[in-house]
Design an enzyme around this catalytic site. Structure first.
Site, PDB file in Angstrom:
ATOM      1  N   TYR A  13       0.812  -1.225   0.000  1.00 50.84           N
ATOM      2  CA  TYR A  13       0.000   0.000   0.000  1.00 50.84           C
ATOM      3  C   TYR A  13       0.846   1.276   0.000  1.00 50.84           C
ATOM      4  O   TYR A  13       0.396   2.299  -0.490  1.00 50.84           O
ATOM      5  CB  TYR A  13      -0.921   0.010   1.221  1.00 50.84           C
ATOM      6  CG  TYR A  13      -2.041  -1.002   1.105  1.00 50.84           C
ATOM      7  CD1 TYR A  13      -3.171  -0.710   0.351  1.00 50.84           C
ATOM      8  CD2 TYR A  13      -1.965  -2.245   1.718  1.00 50.84           C
ATOM      9  CE1 TYR A  13      -4.198  -1.633   0.226  1.00 50.84           C
ATOM     10  CE2 TYR A  13      -2.988  -3.165   1.601  1.00 50.84           C
ATOM     11  CZ  TYR A  13      -4.102  -2.860   0.849  1.00 50.84           C
ATOM     12  OH  TYR A  13      -5.118  -3.766   0.724  1.00 50.84           O
ATOM     13  N   ASP A  33       9.603  -6.850  -4.843  1.00 50.80           N
ATOM     14  CA  ASP A  33       8.692  -7.517  -3.905  1.00 50.80           C
ATOM     15  C   ASP A  33       8.972  -9.014  -3.976  1.00 50.80           C
ATOM     16  O   ASP A  33       9.101  -9.571  -5.075  1.00 50.80           O
ATOM     17  CB  ASP A  33       7.230  -7.229  -4.259  1.00 50.80           C
ATOM     18  CG  ASP A  33       6.331  -7.466  -3.047  1.00 50.80           C
ATOM     19  OD1 ASP A  33       5.766  -6.478  -2.533  1.00 50.80           O
ATOM     20  OD2 ASP A  33       6.216  -8.634  -2.605  1.00 50.80           O
ATOM     21  N   LYS A 199       5.781   9.966  14.192  1.00 55.67           N
ATOM     22  CA  LYS A 199       4.832   9.200  13.376  1.00 55.67           C
ATOM     23  C   LYS A 199       3.851   8.406  14.253  1.00 55.67           C
ATOM     24  O   LYS A 199       2.635   8.420  14.033  1.00 55.67           O
ATOM     25  CB  LYS A 199       5.611   8.248  12.445  1.00 55.67           C
ATOM     26  CG  LYS A 199       4.786   7.146  11.830  1.00 55.67           C
ATOM     27  CD  LYS A 199       3.741   7.694  10.865  1.00 55.67           C
ATOM     28  CE  LYS A 199       2.639   6.699  10.643  1.00 55.67           C
ATOM     29  NZ  LYS A 199       2.230   6.548   9.300  1.00 55.67           N
ATOM     30  N   ASN A 203      -0.618   8.924  14.764  1.00 55.49           N
ATOM     31  CA  ASN A 203      -1.690   7.932  14.683  1.00 55.49           C
ATOM     32  C   ASN A 203      -2.354   7.689  16.041  1.00 55.49           C
ATOM     33  O   ASN A 203      -3.552   7.433  16.120  1.00 55.49           O
ATOM     34  CB  ASN A 203      -1.160   6.622  14.091  1.00 55.49           C
ATOM     35  CG  ASN A 203      -1.068   6.713  12.577  1.00 55.49           C
ATOM     36  OD1 ASN A 203      -1.513   7.691  11.979  1.00 55.49           O
ATOM     37  ND2 ASN A 203      -0.494   5.711  11.941  1.00 55.49           N
ATOM     38  N   CYS A 253      -2.781   0.916  10.567  1.00 56.58           N
ATOM     39  CA  CYS A 253      -1.990   2.001  11.146  1.00 56.58           C
ATOM     40  C   CYS A 253      -2.511   2.423  12.504  1.00 56.58           C
ATOM     41  O   CYS A 253      -1.882   2.190  13.524  1.00 56.58           O
ATOM     42  CB  CYS A 253      -2.015   3.189  10.194  1.00 56.58           C
ATOM     43  SG  CYS A 253      -1.860   2.700   8.489  1.00 56.58           S
ATOM     44  N   TYR A 312     -12.018  -1.892   5.989  1.00 54.31           N
ATOM     45  CA  TYR A 312     -11.866  -1.175   7.262  1.00 54.31           C
ATOM     46  C   TYR A 312     -12.413   0.237   7.207  1.00 54.31           C
ATOM     47  O   TYR A 312     -12.668   0.848   8.250  1.00 54.31           O
ATOM     48  CB  TYR A 312     -10.406  -1.217   7.735  1.00 54.31           C
ATOM     49  CG  TYR A 312      -9.490  -0.130   7.211  1.00 54.31           C
ATOM     50  CD1 TYR A 312      -9.328   1.073   7.900  1.00 54.31           C
ATOM     51  CD2 TYR A 312      -8.766  -0.306   6.037  1.00 54.31           C
ATOM     52  CE1 TYR A 312      -8.479   2.062   7.429  1.00 54.31           C
ATOM     53  CE2 TYR A 312      -7.926   0.668   5.573  1.00 54.31           C
ATOM     54  CZ  TYR A 312      -7.778   1.863   6.266  1.00 54.31           C
ATOM     55  OH  TYR A 312      -6.941   2.837   5.798  1.00 54.31           O
TER      56      TYR A 312
HETATM   57  N1  SAJ Z   1     -12.500   6.391  11.910  1.00 55.55           N
HETATM   58  C1  SAJ Z   1     -13.581   6.644  12.753  1.00 55.55           C
HETATM   59  N2  SAJ Z   1     -13.938   7.938  12.997  1.00 55.55           N
HETATM   60  C2  SAJ Z   1     -13.267   8.995  12.438  1.00 55.55           C
HETATM   61  C3  SAJ Z   1     -12.153   8.735  11.599  1.00 55.55           C
HETATM   62  C4  SAJ Z   1     -11.799   7.414  11.353  1.00 55.55           C
HETATM   63  O1  SAJ Z   1     -14.223   5.719  13.269  1.00 55.55           O
HETATM   64  O2  SAJ Z   1     -13.670  10.151  12.693  1.00 55.55           O
HETATM   65  C5  SAJ Z   1     -12.079   4.999  11.637  1.00 55.55           C
HETATM   66  C6  SAJ Z   1     -12.074   4.623  10.154  1.00 55.55           C
HETATM   67  O3  SAJ Z   1     -13.339   4.238   9.731  1.00 55.55           O
HETATM   68  C7  SAJ Z   1     -11.050   3.505  10.112  1.00 55.55           C
HETATM   69  C8  SAJ Z   1     -10.025   3.949  11.152  1.00 55.55           C
HETATM   70  O4  SAJ Z   1     -10.707   4.860  11.997  1.00 55.55           O
HETATM   71  O5  SAJ Z   1     -11.602   2.276  10.515  1.00 55.55           O
HETATM   72  C9  SAJ Z   1      -8.782   4.606  10.586  1.00 55.55           C
HETATM   73  O6  SAJ Z   1      -9.113   5.391   9.453  1.00 55.55           O
HETATM   74  P1  SAJ Z   1      -8.482   6.807   9.096  1.00 55.55           P
HETATM   75  O7  SAJ Z   1      -9.112   7.252   7.849  1.00 55.55           O
HETATM   76  O8  SAJ Z   1      -8.562   7.738  10.246  1.00 55.55           O
HETATM   77  O9  SAJ Z   1      -6.923   6.513   8.935  1.00 55.55           O
HETATM   78  P2  SAJ Z   1      -6.053   5.403   8.135  1.00 55.55           P
HETATM   79  O10 SAJ Z   1      -5.747   4.292   9.089  1.00 55.55           O
HETATM   80  O11 SAJ Z   1      -6.664   5.052   6.844  1.00 55.55           O
HETATM   81  O12 SAJ Z   1      -4.700   6.242   7.862  1.00 55.55           O
HETATM   82  C10 SAJ Z   1      -3.962   6.757   8.972  1.00 55.55           C
HETATM   83  C11 SAJ Z   1      -3.663   8.239   8.737  1.00 55.55           C
HETATM   84  N3  SAJ Z   1      -3.136   8.845   9.948  1.00 55.55           N
HETATM   85  C12 SAJ Z   1      -3.675   9.969  10.474  1.00 55.55           C
HETATM   86  O13 SAJ Z   1      -4.650  10.527  10.011  1.00 55.55           O
HETATM   87  C13 SAJ Z   1      -3.008  10.532  11.685  1.00 55.55           C
HETATM   88  C14 SAJ Z   1      -2.666   8.369   7.577  1.00 55.55           C
HETATM   89  O14 SAJ Z   1      -2.283   9.728   7.427  1.00 55.55           O
HETATM   90  C15 SAJ Z   1      -1.421   7.512   7.855  1.00 55.55           C
HETATM   91  O15 SAJ Z   1      -0.504   7.577   6.753  1.00 55.55           O
HETATM   92  C16 SAJ Z   1      -1.873   6.077   8.002  1.00 55.55           C
HETATM   93  O16 SAJ Z   1      -2.770   6.010   9.116  1.00 55.55           O
HETATM   94  C17 SAJ Z   1      -0.628   5.208   8.230  1.00 55.55           C
HETATM   95  O17 SAJ Z   1      -0.246   4.495   7.283  1.00 55.55           O
HETATM   96  O18 SAJ Z   1      -0.022   5.286   9.286  1.00 55.55           O
END
Ligand code: SAJ
Length: 404
Positions: A13, A33, A199, A203, A253, A312
């Protein structure tokens, strides 16, 4: 002047889009890979996961000469983007794949090569696991943790600010130059340990804030209040920005990185641990809400309950740590037969009770537990009108639904 040659190790990814954007912007790139299937697909011009703009970027990178191979090759710079899971029992990082990737680089790299680790790692991992591997070799290490969000990867690769962690300013500068070939954001240079920690902190911050929204949901439910209305009003304050409650936190993440701090700082990471537990409790909470709805509607046939959304989060095909899979697992633990489920983003059947056709799914259910706000269901909401709908994402506005 000869172009720098960069070998990107791990075409998942993060590695794939990074390799492609570097190549498309003129760097000589070899994508590596160990999974031959991934390499073969890319050689045949096929992308390996769905993401807006990825296939166009593959075409551009191919035109600029990117190569895909399964063994690491000699190059001046390496970018490592392999998974870094945590050990379920100890919550500490499982650095096995990272160590193996660095070892494969060390076997072939030239003197003075720079190895850039993009994989997220627990603070101190590079000192503990990576530096000892290098020994007396003349090789430099940097840490440039990825920050792109699935669903907006192309935009964020270009626009996000980046962190470059290095212990030597010349190395940091070379890495900055490489990333500035495609990144328009600010590139911040710092130490390796600061980069590792910042980092994980980013998260963790998001995990804690989602947990707050999820806890509010439970409190408002008990108080007989609509959490979404409360959050909307509170967010009108200039310094309040509460996130959205939902059925849990998935992805590789946010649901993983906070555990690194819990595993390494037990006794100190208390808020972080509580937030993780709250978010992990949500799939089970969704099940209890669905059960209440069944009782309310005098429905007792579980075979008529369907779960919409397996990935997810919305509009991605990634199922890692998905709340729906956690929900199905929890159901299994209660020895209940697996609920029917459907996801328009998945072309392969990954769950035995998964229905592959939307019409068939609709015919077989009276209750919908909506777990993921895919654009598909928002566009097709009229088709589920009349069913009992538990909208865990608060994403439908045109039809009657129940909320968490
Ligand atoms: N979620 C909620 N409520 C919200 C926001 C998200 O329930 O208000 C849930 C989502 O549905 C999902 C999970 O949280 O299940 C995570 O989703 P996300 O969209 O918040 O984040 P990721 O995991 O897709 O990506 C994150 C990001 N980190 C931050 O926003 C701080 C991204 O910038 C990072 O690059 C990525 O983790 C990573 O690879 O670390």
């Amino acid at each position: 002047m000869n172009k720098i040659e960069v070998c990107v190790v791990g075409l998942g990814y993060i590695g794939l889009p990074t390799a492609l954007i570097l190549a498309a912007n003129g760097t000589k790139v070899i994508g590596v890979d160990k999974n031959i299937e991934v390499v073969t697909k890319l050689k045949n011009d096929e992308i390996t996961f769905d993401e807006d703009g990825l296939s166009q970027l593959l075409v551009q990178a191919k035109e600029k000469g990117i190569r895909f191979v399964s063994e690491c090759q000699a190059a001046e710079m390496y970018i490592i983007a392999v998974p870094t899971p945590y050990v379920r029992e100890s919550k500490k990082i499982d650095a096995t794949l990272l160590v193996a990737a660095v070892e494969s680089v060390l076997r072939v790299c030239q003197d003075n090569a720079i190895i850039i680790i993009e994989s997220t790692v627990s603070p101190g991992t590079i000192e503990k696991y990576i530096k000892p591997l290098i020994g007396k070799k003349r090789v430099n290490i940097a840490h440039a943790p990825e920050r792109i969000i699935p669903g907006r990867m192309m935009v964020e690769l270009k626009c996000n600010n980046r962190i470059i962690g290095a212990d030597d300013d010349d190395v940091a500068e070379k890495v900055r130059e490489l990333y500035s070939t495609f990144c328009d954001g600010e590139i911040i240079k710092t130490s390796i340990r600061n980069a590792e920690m910042s980092k994980v902190v980013e998260n963790t911050y998001r995990d804690i804030n989602i947990a707050f929204a999820n806890e509010l949901t439970k409190i408002c439910n008990e108080a007989g209040l609509d959490v979404h209305e409360i959050i909307k009003i509170a967010n009108m304050h200039p310094r309040v920005n509460i996130l959205s409650p939902g059925p849990g936190v998935g992805g590789h993440c946010i649901s993983v990185d906070p555990w690194f701090l819990v595993g390494d700082y037990p006794g100190l990471a208390n808020l972080i641990l509580t937030a993780r537990r709250i978010n992990d409790s949500m799939p089970e909470y969704v099940l209890s809400k669905a059960r209440e709805l069944m009782e309310l509607g005098n429905i007792d046939d579980y075979s008529r309950v369907g779960v919409y959304g397996i990935t997810y989060k919305e509009n991605v095909d990634d199922i890692r740590e998905s709340p729906t899979i956690q929900l199905l697992e929890s159901q299994k633990n209660h020895m209940a037969p697996c609920l029917k489920c459907y996801d328009p983003m998945l072309r392969k059947k990954i769950i035995p009770s998964q229905v592959m056709d939307f019409d068939e799914f609709l015919r077989e259910i009276d209750i919908v537990i909506l777990m993921v706000a895919h654009k598909h269901i928002i566009d097709n909401q009229e088709r589920i009108r009349g069913k009992v709908i538990l909208d865990t994402r608060n994403c439908l506005s045109g039809i009657p639904t129940f909320h968490l």
